[in-house]
Enzyme design. Structure first.
Site, mmCIF file in Angstrom:
data_model
loop_
_atom_site.group_PDB
_atom_site.id
_atom_site.type_symbol
_atom_site.label_atom_id
_atom_site.label_comp_id
_atom_site.label_asym_id
_atom_site.label_seq_id
_atom_site.Cartn_x
_atom_site.Cartn_y
_atom_site.Cartn_z
ATOM 1 N N ASP A 17 0.807 -1.202 0.000
ATOM 2 C CA ASP A 17 0.000 0.000 0.000
ATOM 3 C C ASP A 17 0.857 1.277 0.000
ATOM 4 O O ASP A 17 0.616 2.213 -0.748
ATOM 5 C CB ASP A 17 -0.858 -0.095 1.285
ATOM 6 C CG ASP A 17 -1.765 1.075 1.439
ATOM 7 O OD1 ASP A 17 -2.554 1.276 0.516
ATOM 8 O OD2 ASP A 17 -1.682 1.767 2.473
ATOM 9 N N ALA A 19 3.976 1.711 -1.017
ATOM 10 C CA ALA A 19 4.670 1.902 -2.291
ATOM 11 C C ALA A 19 3.705 2.499 -3.312
ATOM 12 O O ALA A 19 4.042 3.453 -4.025
ATOM 13 C CB ALA A 19 5.224 0.571 -2.780
ATOM 14 N N ARG A 47 6.789 -10.800 -2.747
ATOM 15 C CA ARG A 47 6.630 -12.245 -2.991
ATOM 16 C C ARG A 47 5.816 -12.552 -4.243
ATOM 17 O O ARG A 47 6.045 -13.530 -4.915
ATOM 18 C CB ARG A 47 5.951 -12.899 -1.789
ATOM 19 C CG ARG A 47 6.851 -12.896 -0.577
ATOM 20 C CD ARG A 47 6.214 -13.680 0.530
ATOM 21 N NE ARG A 47 6.295 -15.109 0.207
ATOM 22 C CZ ARG A 47 6.892 -16.008 0.984
ATOM 23 N NH1 ARG A 47 7.447 -15.641 2.105
ATOM 24 N NH2 ARG A 47 6.923 -17.266 0.643
ATOM 25 N N ASP A 86 11.826 -13.737 -2.162
ATOM 26 C CA ASP A 86 11.564 -14.176 -0.789
ATOM 27 C C ASP A 86 12.754 -13.670 0.031
ATOM 28 O O ASP A 86 13.889 -14.110 -0.183
ATOM 29 C CB ASP A 86 11.469 -15.703 -0.758
ATOM 30 C CG ASP A 86 11.383 -16.233 0.662
ATOM 31 O OD1 ASP A 86 11.483 -15.432 1.615
ATOM 32 O OD2 ASP A 86 11.226 -17.459 0.820
ATOM 33 N N LYS A 149 8.572 3.301 9.439
ATOM 34 C CA LYS A 149 8.144 2.988 10.788
ATOM 35 C C LYS A 149 7.230 1.767 10.752
ATOM 36 O O LYS A 149 6.693 1.484 9.688
ATOM 37 C CB LYS A 149 7.460 4.184 11.425
ATOM 38 C CG LYS A 149 6.073 4.491 10.847
ATOM 39 C CD LYS A 149 5.392 5.562 11.618
ATOM 40 C CE LYS A 149 4.514 4.993 12.684
ATOM 41 N NZ LYS A 149 3.081 4.963 12.354
ATOM 42 N N ASP A 178 10.099 9.499 9.427
ATOM 43 C CA ASP A 178 8.917 9.927 10.170
ATOM 44 C C ASP A 178 8.266 10.919 9.215
ATOM 45 O O ASP A 178 8.766 12.040 9.055
ATOM 46 C CB ASP A 178 9.297 10.619 11.487
ATOM 47 C CG ASP A 178 8.049 10.991 12.260
ATOM 48 O OD1 ASP A 178 7.118 11.550 11.647
ATOM 49 O OD2 ASP A 178 7.998 10.730 13.473
ATOM 50 N N HIS A 179 7.202 10.507 8.546
ATOM 51 C CA HIS A 179 6.732 11.328 7.422
ATOM 52 C C HIS A 179 6.251 12.714 7.866
ATOM 53 O O HIS A 179 6.179 13.625 7.061
ATOM 54 C CB HIS A 179 5.685 10.586 6.582
ATOM 55 C CG HIS A 179 4.321 10.552 7.178
ATOM 56 N ND1 HIS A 179 3.986 9.709 8.213
ATOM 57 C CD2 HIS A 179 3.196 11.259 6.907
ATOM 58 C CE1 HIS A 179 2.717 9.902 8.530
ATOM 59 N NE2 HIS A 179 2.207 10.847 7.769
ATOM 60 N N LYS A 183 6.541 17.255 6.295
ATOM 61 C CA LYS A 183 5.415 18.169 6.061
ATOM 62 C C LYS A 183 5.886 19.617 6.094
ATOM 63 O O LYS A 183 6.705 19.995 6.931
ATOM 64 C CB LYS A 183 4.316 17.943 7.115
ATOM 65 C CG LYS A 183 3.625 16.582 6.962
ATOM 66 C CD LYS A 183 2.481 16.437 7.954
ATOM 67 C CE LYS A 183 1.960 15.015 8.003
ATOM 68 N NZ LYS A 183 1.020 14.658 6.938
ATOM 69 N N HIS A 241 5.573 10.679 15.782
ATOM 70 C CA HIS A 241 5.198 12.018 15.313
ATOM 71 C C HIS A 241 5.090 13.044 16.445
ATOM 72 O O HIS A 241 5.619 14.155 16.342
ATOM 73 C CB HIS A 241 3.851 11.961 14.571
ATOM 74 C CG HIS A 241 3.777 10.876 13.537
ATOM 75 N ND1 HIS A 241 4.812 10.581 12.685
ATOM 76 C CD2 HIS A 241 2.781 10.008 13.206
ATOM 77 C CE1 HIS A 241 4.458 9.581 11.877
ATOM 78 N NE2 HIS A 241 3.234 9.217 12.183
ATOM 79 N N LYS A 341 -8.144 8.632 16.923
ATOM 80 C CA LYS A 341 -8.905 8.330 15.709
ATOM 81 C C LYS A 341 -10.384 8.572 15.988
ATOM 82 O O LYS A 341 -10.823 8.537 17.131
ATOM 83 C CB LYS A 341 -8.691 6.875 15.302
ATOM 84 C CG LYS A 341 -7.211 6.588 14.978
ATOM 85 C CD LYS A 341 -7.051 5.738 13.765
ATOM 86 C CE LYS A 341 -5.597 5.445 13.473
ATOM 87 N NZ LYS A 341 -5.048 6.226 12.362
HETATM 88 C C1 BG6 Z 1 0.776 7.121 10.442
HETATM 89 C C2 BG6 Z 1 -0.060 6.280 11.358
HETATM 90 O O1 BG6 Z 1 2.108 7.154 10.871
HETATM 91 O O2 BG6 Z 1 0.257 8.446 10.425
HETATM 92 C C3 BG6 Z 1 -1.522 6.296 10.958
HETATM 93 O O3 BG6 Z 1 0.418 4.940 11.323
HETATM 94 C C4 BG6 Z 1 -2.016 7.718 10.835
HETATM 95 O O4 BG6 Z 1 -2.328 5.579 11.877
HETATM 96 C C5 BG6 Z 1 -1.081 8.536 9.954
HETATM 97 O O5 BG6 Z 1 -3.305 7.693 10.263
HETATM 98 C C6 BG6 Z 1 -1.472 9.995 9.938
HETATM 99 O O6 BG6 Z 1 -0.711 10.654 8.982
HETATM 100 P P1 BG6 Z 1 -1.246 11.938 8.239
HETATM 101 O O7 BG6 Z 1 -0.125 12.369 7.359
HETATM 102 O O8 BG6 Z 1 -2.475 11.517 7.485
HETATM 103 O O9 BG6 Z 1 -1.591 12.911 9.307
#
Ligand code: BG6
Length: 507
Positions: A17, A19, A47, A86, A149, A178-179, A183, A241, A341
């Site tokens: 997902d 990727a 795989r 694999d 992560k 850490d995406h 931002k 985060h 959430k």
């Molecule tokens: C991810 C979490 O790191 O960050 C998710 O695993 C979460 O559960 C997501 O929904 C939130 O990211 P963003 O960029 O949509 O705020």
């Protein structure tokens, strides 16, 4: 940069997902801008027995929303090669190495390699060991690894994982994602702090009352119940985060704006975060799990009814807490954090709440209904998403007779067009990794300290059965999260639920 952008990406987890949603579109954006040009290739491994043709079709679909011309999409996808793999099978690395060498030759990549581990962390160790033993680290160029992560599931597992990875890659070759650090407005925190004397000179416990970090999501767990039910909000959001944002807000000004200097300061800030005793955990942290609920005439199921979630799950989908930072700058200033959430709205925002002026000269003149005859506090809000910008609430004088103070708000938002055209988080991060810039990635010392902070919370919670579910979907979490801040005499600055309640759209 020219040399750096000649590169072979090898993606482990190429059918996944992440990727498809993030990596391929980000690579396409970089390609379109010329940040990677014709001298690059991607080997996707997983795989499933896909062919190159099928893989390229998938890649093209993932970038369709970016509206490439047919020729552009075709040209871009032609750089992608698929290898069914694999990760446990040594023979497969022999085949992978052959393809790697061929592509290096074909695209003249000078031996530069970027390995992207976008699959279950259980396999990271075995993958990197094979990269080394099968000679995939011997080429002449650079070798870097990007790691998704979660980095471990507690301090011990993270340490073990780190040992496995550092047996092959040095710290400066490791890019832990850490995406949030990719931002726009997270990167802007440093500009707001260090390019504005009016803020930096007040950025301490003499002038700041409290700090509030909100990472609210309106979505539930969607199709990720299997992963999430084992993780929970504390590990999913706070360990990474939330603590990364806190460290950027709390760190001292770095000696220079370089990855090394910034990391040094972030690590110092995290080291000053108090690691709680069990008793302190219960005093300072609360957890929640959503029940069914109705918001704006839409019904949402309870967490325990979500797919792949156990019916008696005790996993938390909400965390609120107070961090204390024991250093000269922050002693006495609570850093409240809140994430969850199925809350009222999606919103990532930071509120810096300033102290009142020492004497309220307008006290006698403030008309009702001004609460307690106190002045409204100055608040700097940094909006990270969905809108990007910042605002500052100040007090002015109400127009007309008398001296009644009135709050006014200076508000700046990046234009929708600028937001639309600004690079996506993954695009920035891949670009940085190509350039060998690790400013926006997490150093091992940061990861380790974040786990130490979070582990004690987890352990304290694991000893007590929670009374779940305890908040309705669509609200801003359990009552305990409001009590937590109110007992200190503060309140959450951001309360989007009130808007819906006032209109009868939320109970
Ligand atoms: C991810 C979490 O790191 O960050 C998710 O695993 C979460 O559960 C997501 O929904 C939130 O990211 P963003 O960029 O949509 O705020």
């Amino acid at each position: 940069m020219t040399e750096n952008k000649k590169v072979l990406f090898t993606i482990f987890g190429a059918t996944g997902d992440l990727a498809q949603r993030k990596l391929y579109p980000s690579l396409f954006r970089l390609y379109r801008k010329g940040d990677i040009d014709e001298q690059f290739a991607v080997i996707g491994t997983a795989r499933r027995p896909w062919s190159d043709e099928h893989y390229r079709e998938v890649v093209k679909e993932t970038v369709a929303s970016l509206k490439p011309t047919e020729e552009e999409a075709e040209k871009f996808a032609s750089h992608f090669y698929y290898q069914s793999h694999d990760v446990q099978d040594t023979e497969h690395y022999v085949t992978l190495k052959k393809l790697t060498d061929q592509l290096d030759e074909k695209y003249q990549l000078n031996g530069n390699r970027l390995y992207y581990l976008a699959m279950s962390p259980n396999f990271f160790g075995v993958i990197v060991q094979h990269l080394k033993s099968q000679g995939m680290m011997d080429s002449t160029g650079y070798h870097r690894v990007i790691i998704e992560k979660p980095f471990g599931s507690d301090y011990e597992t993270a340490k073990q994982l780190n040992e496995e990875i550092t047996a092959v890659f040095s710290e400066k070759e490791i890019y832990r994602i850490d995406h949030y650090l990719g931002k726009e407005m997270i990167q802007n925190i440093s500009a707001i702090r260090f390019a504005n004397n009016i803020f930096e000179s007040m950025w301490n416990n003499r002038y700041i009352d409290n700090v509030q970090i909100n990472l609210a999501e309106d979505l539930g767990v969607e199709e990720r119940g299997g992963y999430y039910d084992k993780s929970g909000a504390l590990k999913d959001m706070v360990q990474n985060h939330v603590l990364q944002i806190l460290s950027l807000l709390a760190m001292e000004p770095p000696a220079a704006f370089s990855d090394h200097e910034i990391r040094t300061e972030k690590i110092k800030a995290l080291n000053a975060v108090r690691v709680y005793t069990e008793k302190e955990v219960h005093e300072n942290f609360v957890r929640g799990q959503y029940d069914k609920g109705t918001l704006d005439n839409k019904d949402f199921p309870a967490y325990q009814q979500e797919p792949n979630v156990s019916e008696d799950s005790t996993t938390e989908t909400f965390v609120a807490g107070k961090f204390k930072i024991d250093n000269f700058r922050w002693s006495g200033v609570p850093f409240y954090v809140r994430t969850g959430k199925r809350l009222t709205e999606k919103g990532t925002r930071i509120n810096i709440v300033f102290k009142q002026v020492p004497v309220n000269l307008f006290k006698a003149r403030i008309d009702e209904p001004c609460k307690d005859k106190k002045l409204p506090q100055n608040v700097l809000t940094i909006y990270i998403q969905p809108t990007e910008g910042f605002s500052l609430s100040l007090n002015g004088k109400e127009i007309g007779q008398g001296f009644n103070p009135q709050p006014v708000k200076l508000d700046y938002r990046n234009s929708a067009e600028a937001v639309e055209n600004s690079p996506e988080a993954y695009e920035r991060l891949i670009f940085d990794a190509l350039n060998g810039d690790s400013t926006n990635f997490t150093h091992w010392d940061e990861v380790a300290q974040s786990w130490r902070i979070v582990d004690v919370i987890r352990h304290a919670w694991d000893k007590v059965d929670p009374d779940f579910p305890n908040y309705a979907a669509g609200t801003m979490g359990p009552q305990a999260a409001f009590d937590l801040i109110e007992k200190d005499g503060f309140e959450w600055i951001w309360q989007p639920d009130n808007w819906y309640r006032e209109r009868g759209l939320l109970k």
